[in-house]
Design a protein around this motif. Sequence first.
Motif, PDB file in Angstrom:
ATOM      1  N   LEU A  87       0.843  -1.189   0.000  1.00  0.00           N
ATOM      2  CA  LEU A  87       0.000   0.000   0.000  1.00  0.00           C
ATOM      3  C   LEU A  87       0.883   1.246   0.000  1.00  0.00           C
ATOM      4  N   GLN A  88       0.347   2.341  -0.475  1.00  0.00           N
ATOM      5  CA  GLN A  88       1.071   3.608  -0.470  1.00  0.00           C
ATOM      6  C   GLN A  88       0.910   4.271   0.898  1.00  0.00           C
ATOM      7  N   ALA A  89       2.018   4.681   1.493  1.00  0.00           N
ATOM      8  CA  ALA A  89       1.972   5.319   2.809  1.00  0.00           C
ATOM      9  C   ALA A  89       1.316   6.691   2.711  1.00  0.00           C
ATOM     10  N   VAL A  90       0.399   6.954   3.614  1.00  0.00           N
ATOM     11  CA  VAL A  90      -0.243   8.262   3.718  1.00  0.00           C
ATOM     12  C   VAL A  90       0.596   9.123   4.656  1.00  0.00           C
ATOM     13  N   THR A  91       0.888  10.348   4.246  1.00  0.00           N
ATOM     14  CA  THR A  91       1.653  11.281   5.085  1.00  0.00           C
ATOM     15  C   THR A  91       0.973  11.448   6.450  1.00  0.00           C
ATOM     16  N   PRO A  92       1.711  11.343   7.546  1.00  0.00           N
ATOM     17  CA  PRO A  92       3.163  11.395   7.702  1.00  0.00           C
ATOM     18  C   PRO A  92       3.845  10.029   7.783  1.00  0.00           C
ATOM     19  N   GLY A  93       3.232   8.985   7.300  1.00  0.00           N
ATOM     20  CA  GLY A  93       3.807   7.656   7.402  1.00  0.00           C
ATOM     21  C   GLY A  93       3.493   7.004   8.733  1.00  0.00           C
ATOM     22  N   LEU A  94       4.329   6.049   9.110  1.00  0.00           N
ATOM     23  CA  LEU A  94       4.156   5.341  10.383  1.00  0.00           C
ATOM     24  C   LEU A  94       4.902   6.119  11.458  1.00  0.00           C
ATOM     25  N   VAL A  95       4.171   6.694  12.402  1.00  0.00           N
ATOM     26  CA  VAL A  95       4.765   7.591  13.401  1.00  0.00           C
ATOM     27  C   VAL A  95       4.176   7.291  14.785  1.00  0.00           C
ATOM     28  N   TYR A  96       4.815   7.838  15.810  1.00  0.00           N
ATOM     29  CA  TYR A  96       4.267   7.708  17.156  1.00  0.00           C
ATOM     30  C   TYR A  96       2.860   8.306  17.201  1.00  0.00           C
ATOM     31  N   LEU A  97       2.006   7.752  18.034  1.00  0.00           N
ATOM     32  CA  LEU A  97       0.590   8.127  18.064  1.00  0.00           C
ATOM     33  C   LEU A  97       0.340   9.632  18.037  1.00  0.00           C
ATOM     34  N   PRO A  98       0.970  10.430  18.907  1.00  0.00           N
ATOM     35  CA  PRO A  98       0.624  11.859  18.934  1.00  0.00           C
ATOM     36  C   PRO A  98       1.033  12.604  17.662  1.00  0.00           C
ATOM     37  N   LEU A  99       1.918  11.999  16.850  1.00  0.00           N
ATOM     38  CA  LEU A  99       2.436  12.676  15.669  1.00  0.00           C
ATOM     39  C   LEU A  99       1.602  12.420  14.425  1.00  0.00           C
ATOM     40  N   TRP A 100       0.585  11.553  14.543  1.00  0.00           N
ATOM     41  CA  TRP A 100      -0.225  11.286  13.352  1.00  0.00           C
ATOM     42  C   TRP A 100      -1.303  12.368  13.236  1.00  0.00           C
ATOM     43  N   ARG A 101      -1.025  13.355  12.376  1.00  0.00           N
ATOM     44  CA  ARG A 101      -1.949  14.438  12.054  1.00  0.00           C
ATOM     45  C   ARG A 101      -2.668  14.992  13.292  1.00  0.00           C
TER      46      ARG A 101
ATOM     47  N   ASP B 219      -4.574  17.368  15.862  1.00  0.00           N
ATOM     48  CA  ASP B 219      -5.558  18.426  15.610  1.00  0.00           C
ATOM     49  C   ASP B 219      -4.939  19.806  15.739  1.00  0.00           C
ATOM     50  N   SER B 220      -3.935  19.923  16.611  1.00  0.00           N
ATOM     51  CA  SER B 220      -3.270  21.203  16.846  1.00  0.00           C
ATOM     52  C   SER B 220      -1.831  20.916  17.245  1.00  0.00           C
ATOM     53  N   PRO B 221      -0.896  21.809  16.881  1.00  0.00           N
ATOM     54  CA  PRO B 221       0.495  21.630  17.335  1.00  0.00           C
ATOM     55  C   PRO B 221       0.589  21.546  18.856  1.00  0.00           C
TER      56      PRO B 221
ATOM     57  N   VAL C   2       0.691  17.974  20.480  1.00  0.00           N
ATOM     58  CA  VAL C   2       1.835  17.082  20.324  1.00  0.00           C
ATOM     59  C   VAL C   2       2.607  16.994  21.629  1.00  0.00           C
ATOM     60  N   ASP C   3       2.739  15.805  22.144  1.00  0.00           N
ATOM     61  CA  ASP C   3       3.460  15.588  23.394  1.00  0.00           C
ATOM     62  C   ASP C   3       4.926  15.953  23.203  1.00  0.00           C
ATOM     63  N   GLU C   4       5.523  16.552  24.224  1.00  0.00           N
ATOM     64  CA  GLU C   4       6.925  16.971  24.108  1.00  0.00           C
ATOM     65  C   GLU C   4       7.867  15.780  24.045  1.00  0.00           C
ATOM     66  N   ASN C   5       7.384  14.606  24.393  1.00  0.00           N
ATOM     67  CA  ASN C   5       8.197  13.392  24.353  1.00  0.00           C
ATOM     68  C   ASN C   5       7.373  12.269  23.717  1.00  0.00           C
ATOM     69  N   PRO C   6       7.069  12.371  22.410  1.00  0.00           N
ATOM     70  CA  PRO C   6       6.134  11.417  21.788  1.00  0.00           C
ATOM     71  C   PRO C   6       6.612   9.984  21.798  1.00  0.00           C
ATOM     72  N   GLU C   7       7.928   9.769  21.863  1.00  0.00           N
ATOM     73  CA  GLU C   7       8.424   8.392  21.850  1.00  0.00           C
ATOM     74  C   GLU C   7       8.039   7.631  23.109  1.00  0.00           C
TER      75      GLU C   7
END
Length: 292
Positions: free
Chosen positions: A253-267, A269-271, A274-279
């Motif tokens: 399948l074609q990856a949808v931006t932003p790809g496979l990322v930590y949960l808080p980094l997937w699109r 709702d607001s900057p 985003v958790d300061e330590n998403p990992e």
Amino acid sequence: MTDALSNPDESADDNPCPAAFDVPEQPAWAPEDIDPRIPSVARVYDYVVGGVHNFAVDRDIADRAASMWPEVPLILRENRAVLRRFVRFLAGEGIRQFLDIGSGIPTAGNVHEVLAVPAPDAKVVYVDIDPVAVMHSQAILDGNPNALAVHGDFTEIDAVLSDPAVNRMIDFTQPVAVLLAALLHFILDDADPAGSLARIRARMAPGSYLALTHFSDEGPPDKVAQFVDMSRETPNPLTLRSKQQIAAFLDGLQAVTPGLVYLPLWRPDSPDDVDENPERFSSFAGIGYRGR
């Protein structure tokens, strides 16, 4: 949230913690054949996100997990938030059919609720193996012509995809979104999750999407080991995988931006969201697209 969950046919002698809890009076919402001494992944999740359809044994394992690894409840709640973002994105892409496998016990923010504003005409099928989850989904959806819940098992995906009720609601010749939120880490490698996913992809029409979240093995090694050990008290122990292994579930399948990322980094709702330590979430989210 999960697919392979509690097994009502297990006897008390097979219960992983038979002496831990006396058998409580069965609440009105619970099917009679559910053993309240056996923890259920779906009910643990329900408790963590604020639901009421859980037993003492479920609350105990959730509280112990949180005590051992304080981020666990946060991870589960963020997983539900990512699911909502998945659905809003997919509705915005014009998807009007959703197959949610391992949907768990209905709580606030169900797929059909999220769709009520952007796509009230969308069709939704919830699939789960836990009878409590299915029963409550059916009760909530009673009278809703655009959504239904069925009993099904991801490890027997052909039966799910050929289910007459599923096919009355979902037209697989048209684009569909298949949601696998917090499911695959409960599927053992021996159960061939990649094979089930290949059969799902084969049924997906061009223009379809596959969305998943997955707990990874990237957390603190000591906590990861304890967490996996604790999961063995349930009928469905965790299989934590690396990011590379999780990404392989989206092969073809074609990856949808932003790809496979930590949960808080997937699109988000607001900057500000985003958790300061998403990992520290130790879980990944991603969507794959089947091109036309």
